[in-house]
Write a protein that holds these residues in place. Structure first.
Motif, short mmCIF file in Angstrom:
data_model
loop_
_atom_site.label_atom_id
_atom_site.label_comp_id
_atom_site.label_asym_id
_atom_site.label_seq_id
_atom_site.Cartn_x
_atom_site.Cartn_y
_atom_site.Cartn_z
N THR A 264 0.79 -1.31 0.18
CA THR A 264 0.07 -0.05 0.18
C THR A 264 0.79 1.29 -0.09
O THR A 264 1.68 1.28 0.82
CB THR A 264 -0.78 0.06 1.30
N ARG A 265 0.49 2.22 -0.87
CA ARG A 265 1.34 3.55 -1.03
C ARG A 265 0.90 4.31 0.31
O ARG A 265 -0.28 4.36 0.07
CB ARG A 265 0.97 4.11 -2.32
N LEU A 266 1.65 4.81 0.80
CA LEU A 266 1.30 5.52 2.21
C LEU A 266 0.97 7.08 1.47
O LEU A 266 1.69 7.72 0.54
CB LEU A 266 2.66 5.85 3.13
N SER A 267 -0.07 7.55 1.92
CA SER A 267 -0.62 8.85 1.50
C SER A 267 0.34 10.05 1.10
O SER A 267 1.11 10.37 2.07
CB SER A 267 -1.86 9.46 2.28
N GLN A 268 0.23 10.34 -0.14
CA GLN A 268 1.29 11.48 -0.69
C GLN A 268 2.61 11.38 -0.36
O GLN A 268 3.16 12.36 0.13
CB GLN A 268 0.51 12.55 -0.15
N SER A 269 3.29 10.27 -0.50
CA SER A 269 4.56 9.81 -0.15
C SER A 269 5.18 9.04 -0.97
O SER A 269 4.29 8.30 -1.75
CB SER A 269 4.85 9.59 1.32
N TYR B 154 5.79 2.85 1.03
CA TYR B 154 4.80 1.87 0.95
C TYR B 154 4.88 1.09 2.03
O TYR B 154 5.93 0.72 2.70
CB TYR B 154 5.42 0.94 -0.17
#
Length: 146
Positions: free
Chosen positions: A88-93, A96
């Motif tokens: 999961t890509r960590l929000s706006q970063s 992962y």
């Protein structure tokens, strides 16, 4: 080259070539008109939609792993092979969250007097598959082989 792989600059170059060709053929065309025609030639409603699609494609980083894929690397200094359960890509970063299931449990303790085996781990990694968190000796917790 499909539209999904074209950059904004490539699309604008297409519009410029179209405008030049149309003018040479005696049919003047404005720059915005050429942009709209390029969008329609790629099956997109208008230039603004096309630009949004191209920008979204341009900004997508390459994934460090694929869910369901097999990976290898080092976890706390121990070699492993395993399967990616989630990514999961960590929000706006550019980081992962990854969950791995190792083929064989990994002993995460370096003391000879006892062991602690892990077979499923969750960690944060960057786009190259390297954890920003480090052990006390400065080694990343997790490093995926590329």
């Amino acid at each position: 080259m499909t539209m999904a792989h074209l950059t904004i600059d490539e699309l604008k170059s297409q519009a410029k070539r179209l405008r030049t060709a149309m003018s040479a053929a005696g049919t003047p065309l404005t720059h915005s008109g050429a942009l709209e025609l390029v969008a329609k030639s790629h099956g997109v409603r208008d230039w603004n939609t096309m630009a949004a699609l191209a920008a979204r494609t341009d900004n997508q980083p390459e994934l460090p792993a694929v869910v369901g894929g097999t990976v290898s690397g080092e976890y706390l200094g121990q070699r492993f092979t395993g399967k990616v359960l989630s990514l999961t890509r960590l929000s706006q970063s550019t980081f992962y969250k990854i969950t791995l299931h190792f083929d064989q449990p990994v002993d995460v303790v370096t003391f000879e007097s006892f062991s602690a085996f892990r077979q499923r781990v969750t960690a944060t990694i960057d786009g190259k598959g390297v954890s920003p968190r480090q052990t006390s000796n400065g080694r990343p917790h997790l490093v995926l082989d590329t």
